[in-house]
Enzyme design. Structure first.
Site, mmCIF file in Angstrom:
data_model
loop_
_atom_site.group_PDB
_atom_site.id
_atom_site.type_symbol
_atom_site.label_atom_id
_atom_site.label_comp_id
_atom_site.label_asym_id
_atom_site.label_seq_id
_atom_site.Cartn_x
_atom_site.Cartn_y
_atom_site.Cartn_z
ATOM 1 N N ASP B 389 60.341 2.879 74.579
ATOM 2 C CA ASP B 389 61.083 4.118 74.789
ATOM 3 C C ASP B 389 60.991 4.561 76.257
ATOM 4 O OD1 ASP B 389 62.707 6.156 73.912
ATOM 5 O OD2 ASP B 389 61.132 7.249 72.844
ATOM 6 N N GLU B 392 63.590 6.701 81.816
ATOM 7 C CA GLU B 392 64.562 7.504 82.592
ATOM 8 C C GLU B 392 63.933 8.664 83.340
ATOM 9 O OE1 GLU B 392 64.201 7.713 79.419
ATOM 10 O OE2 GLU B 392 65.774 6.631 78.375
ATOM 11 N N ASP B 456 70.014 8.365 71.642
ATOM 12 C CA ASP B 456 69.755 9.420 70.654
ATOM 13 C C ASP B 456 71.010 10.188 70.268
ATOM 14 O OD1 ASP B 456 67.172 8.603 71.147
ATOM 15 O OD2 ASP B 456 66.632 10.367 72.311
#
Lengths: 667, 667
Positions: B389, B392, B456
């Protein structure tokens, strides 16, 4: 005032009265030129501008000879600055240049005021302010649901800097003011701690500088420069102007309001030209002449009102509905602005009706509108005033008689519109008697427009679009030379179920009583909103507030005299009179109403008490309780409905008048 | 591929394979250099960037000598371009330059695809796309109430261009592709009809050009350039991966789902590291090791699952919770990124818990994370895959071991993070078997990351943040070299009462069955949202869709072979295989799943029928009805829940497999 250019280290320093305003150096240039193309996206007066920038060139090379600085990048000279009196004349030496950036020295803690009529911030430090006349936005706060809905459905939510009246002029707490003389789009960017950056989408003719040790004198200089209004007529000060728009029914309603104890010196019926029914609601019919089917025998009624000391006011704007008679006259005479792409009038959609734009750059068209329309149909008919609405909508892709590019004409339009109105008034010898009021403005509007109004607030207490914004609007516009300001009593815009509460209407009555002109408005949706005469308690409160307004008239008249003499605005930031008390400098929701009153209107819902800062250097008496407060303190007072927080200066020449007021109000 | 620089009229033309890409002339320069300072405002992965621009100088003077162009404004040379193979190497000749603008020739009707993983538009023509890895936004559409609420409360609403995986690479319908080799912020502006303008907040090392008459070959070139993934492991293709995060209860739920007829080859428990309870809800405990109190005897259970052909997957990200054990190890070894203003770890607030950032520019830190954490705690423990995950969020004001400026490291981070994961997998000889998946990306991520996931999505059908965005994400990322893509089955983000409907969950099951990896997710608020095993009808439908997924495995395996050989993505815009049918070029909500399937997932609520465009040049058979359609037509078919619109090419080598599928699904 002495502007001095001094060659320093390959650049220059520019000072006014010894204060450093610009510091230009090869490694830190203060001037940049460039070229770009504006992208203009407009929806019903809401503008979305962006720049397609081609070039931005720092002018790193500079030679100074006497009062002239010649600047370039690596090659040929690109820009020349020349000191001319209190200004810096600017000349582009390359005709392809259409952008200028200018950096002025910033100081920690510096305050920056002005920018025309700013609704959200009087002190602009730390933020960016585009200068482009437009709709002010509804909500004006991207965190509110109202703003969101307006953005989503009408692109009309706006933001903190949107205003009907921008002006590229600021006052610095460093005791100088700067004005950019151009009608092009400009932007004041006060975010950088090291400099203020001014962007202009044209090479401005001049940067004008003003300096004075006292802020009040600085404001006086700006008022002299940008225009000083005639004194307000007595009738506008001595009672309230009722805004009613129910056709001839308005007269009966006025009588009932007077019977309830209100002091009324004006009746303002914006529907005097008749109505047009649209899906949005009732709109006005934009053909500027009395509609005697809606107002039978209006001329006689106006005369009868005048005999009682009550003036009649109407409404006009610079558009002509295509289904009206004046439009046909204007088309026949060639008085309308044209399309760029066809020899046909530029038609603007106002929502289920279309209008032409009178081309005021055509002297014959401006004369026609002043003489034939405002003179003939309005003043000669008996009108003593009107809302001179709009001025912000001039499309940028329009073809004008004098060839001005729409990007330059757009910001100029409000002042041109004001001039047409002022000329009409002067033609009938009514200057200082007939009173028109405008929301739009730009540099120089004060030379023609005798009274600003704060535009179309939402009917609420919201921070960026509610009742409190009209205080900031008065303060900022006053600083750049507009002595007289007022607002729609009760606010205007009611959308998405946002409607007036009794409390809002009463707090706004209080606020308007304490401004030079007290004028009510029924709002954009009268039937959905509480009106003054809908509720006996609201009406009684309004009547009391008209008595407060009227009782202040002798004092306000003296303020008008002061304004005419010095340019001091009637509603003013505390620091204009109390400059040596630095605690006054940041106060934006109170005002000095002249030097002898401090007004702190209640602008929050649910308040029963209120705090007001009172300037040091005087003692202050609370109007309602008579309680005395030392200056330099914050007074916390009871502020029930009916007792707006007002304090008078104990040593005032008007002390007896002020002392007499509570009894008059509560009569 | 031949890039040719030709001196023309004081400027140059730049072509690739004869196609004019740049046209530089003194009066219309294609290159500009300048200097500015970035303003970076970040809130939990949502970035708000603006440029304080000092200079933008058109390079109007140019000399060309062989393969080298030297450019200047009026003075000294500022920029040098040199043709090197298929690229244009760029060199700034003035060290103060940190901005470049580049204009490429635009043509009417030109389409522009790519830009990394774009969620809202595959064809970027007419819009502006900043390239900066960040949170993708929730709602991503300023006209929706959900976006408004997220903006208002969390600054997280986002917009059409926000993406976890930007990449400054585009493919033009003019049969060339262009890549900007830099990790700096860039922006692709495709709004001007005359040119495409690329802005870079650094001088890029190179502009790389690619050309091919066939788009498929162009994609192959990009895949070769940016990295080609290993084939997906069979276990990931042959059944579904169940995302459950209920501690050891997850095992029982899995058995029930299998018992309902689902084909399951993976169990993904992101809570394998344990939970942290916050006011936001249940979060994971970011200390990357098995939590055997939440998952007793996990290692043995994993082994037992493996024996049944079911792999176990976990979760990891590049942060370390400060209350975890790994954080202490990292601090002791000096493996964390530091603050600029202190010799202390840079701590990031993730909402009621704080984390350090492992500094992967320190080879020892990267080795430690790959060997000790992913290798030792995950692979050696028995994990066959994980969500890798984030990537960013690297702050720009961070101090890194190798001295890279945060503004340049930020976009590079996803690829660096992918490399650490890939190295760990390789260290255990598991490349092509262990499978991690990422949402973040940037240039070159495909060289390391074997599988993207679409990030997401909101749990809805909304245009810019709902189910349909995962199709565009697959198509755009596939075009720049990422062969494998999938999404969270059911969507992820449930905020402000936005929850999964049974219909959404079932349509998403259909969509995921028709992507290479079918992985479910419980979402950010499992307890508030419908889960696959909450409703027998939803579960039965899911089970059927896993059978569809499994039945396609032989075909998908062949597509993996093709991808490994040519770089062709499995999910692909129709025009990659059917370039000569221009009607395919604008299709963004269907895809070719290989050359032999056309998939048109139902991505609107309430649909019972659906239309699909079928490429000309073949005949197509509707999977469920067996109905035959000529290519070049739009088929309108029944699309009840359980029959996602799929068409197979009549002449396919896999026709027998396709024909057998309905019976397998409905078994």
């Amino acid at each position: 005032m002495s502007v001095v250019l001094t060659a320093v280290e390959g650049g220059f320093d520019l000072t006014i009265a010894g204060t450093l305003v610009m510091r230009h150096r090869p490694e830190a240039p203060a001037l940049f030129v460039g070229a770009g193309r504006a992208d203009v996206d407009m929806y019903r007066g809401n503008y979305f501008l962006s720049d397609r920038l081609d070039a931005r060139v720092p002018l790193t090379r500079c030679t100074v000879a006497g009062d002239v600085a010649t600047l370039s990048a690596d090659g040929a000279p690109l820009l020349r600055l020349r000191i001319e009196g209190g200004a810096v004349a600017i000349e582009a030496l390359d005709p392809s240049l259409n952008r200028l950036w200018l950096r002025c020295v910033a100081e920690a803690g510096e305050r920056l005021w002005g920018g025309g009529e700013q609704l959200s911030y009087v002190d602009m430090a730390g933020r960016r302010f585009p200068m482009w006349t437009s709709e002010p936005g509804v909500g004006r706060d991207k965190s509110t649901y109202l703003t969101f809905q307006c953005d989503r459905d009408h692109r009309s939510g706006g933001d903190y800097w949107n205003t009907n009246y921008p002006q590229p002029t600021y006052l610095s707490s460093r005791r100088y003011a700067l004005h950019v003389e151009t009608t092009a789009y400009t932007c004041f960017d006060f975010r950088d701690p090291a400099f203020h950056e001014i962007e202009a989408w044209a090479i401005p003719a001049r940067i004008e500088l003003f300096a004075a040790p006292r802020f009040a004198d600085l404001v006086g200089h700006l008022s002299t420069r940008f225009g000083r209004q005639p004194k307000l007529p007595a009738w506008a000060i001595e009672g309230a102007i009722l805004g009613l728009k129910q056709g001839e029914e308005s007269f009966a309603r006025m009588e009932a309001i007077i019977a309830a104890g209100a002091i009324v010196t004006g009746l303002w019926c914006e529907d005097w030209i008749g109505l047009r029914i649209t899906s949005f609601g009732k709109r006005l019919f934009w053909d500027w002449k009395a509609n005697e089917s809606r107002y039978p025998a209006l001329k006689a009624k106006i005369a009868a009102l005048n005999d009682r000391g009550i003036r009649f006011l109407g409404y006009v704007n610079p558009y002509l509905a295509i289904d009206g008679t004046l439009y046909q006259e204007a088309v026949a005479a060639g008085y309308l602005a044209l399309r760029l792409d066809a020899d046909a009038p530029y038609i603007v959609d106002f929502g289920e009706f279309d209008c032409g734009i009178v081309d005021f750059t055509n002297p014959a068209a401006a004369d026609w509108f002043a003489e034939r329309v405002i003179g003939g149909e309005m003043l000669d008919y008996g009108l003593s005033g009107w809302m001179a609405d709009f001025g912000e909508y001039l499309p940028t892709d329009v073809r004008l008689h004098d060839g001005t590019d729409g990007m330059l004409a757009h910001n100029a339009w409000p002042t041109i519109w004001a001039e047409v109105n002022a000329r009409a008034v002067a033609s009938r010898g009514k200057t200082g008697d007939a009173l028109f009021f405008m929301r739009a403005g730009f540099t120089g509007v004060g030379r023609y427009c005798p009274l600003l109004w704060a535009g179309d607030q939402s009917v609420d207490f919201s921070r960026h679009d509610g009742i409190g914004t009209v205080i900031r609007a008065a303060l900022s516009s006053g600083l750049v030379g507009n002595a007289y300001h007022h607002s729609d009593l009760g606010g205007y815009t009611s959308l998405y179920g946002n409607v007036r509460t009794p409390e809002l209407l009463m707090r706004w009555s209080e606020l308007c009583a304490l401004t030079p002109v007290m004028r009510s408005h029924e709002g954009n949706r009268p039937d959905d909103n509480l009106q003054l005469d809908d509720d006996p308690a609201v009406l009684a409160h309004f009547a009391a507030m008209t008595r407060l307004h009227a009782a202040l008239a002798p004092y306000v008249t003296s303020l008008c005299d002061e304004a005419a003499a010095t340019g001091m605005p009637l509603q003013r930031p505390l620091f204009l009179d109390w400059q040596d008390d630095a605690d006054c400098w940041g106060v934006e929701t109170q005002y000095g109403y002249g030097r002898d009153l401090v007004v702190a209107p209640v602008i929050e819902a649910g308040a029963t008490r209120w705090s007001a800062y009172l300037p040091a250097g005087a003692a202050w008496i609370h109007l309602w309780s008579g309680e005395r407060y030392e200056g330099g303190t914050t007074a916390d007072v009871a502020a029930p409905i009916g007792e707006p927080p007002v304090f008078w200066r104990e040593a005032s020449d008007h002390a007896a008048l002020f002392r007499s007021i509570p009894a008059k109000v509560n009569a």
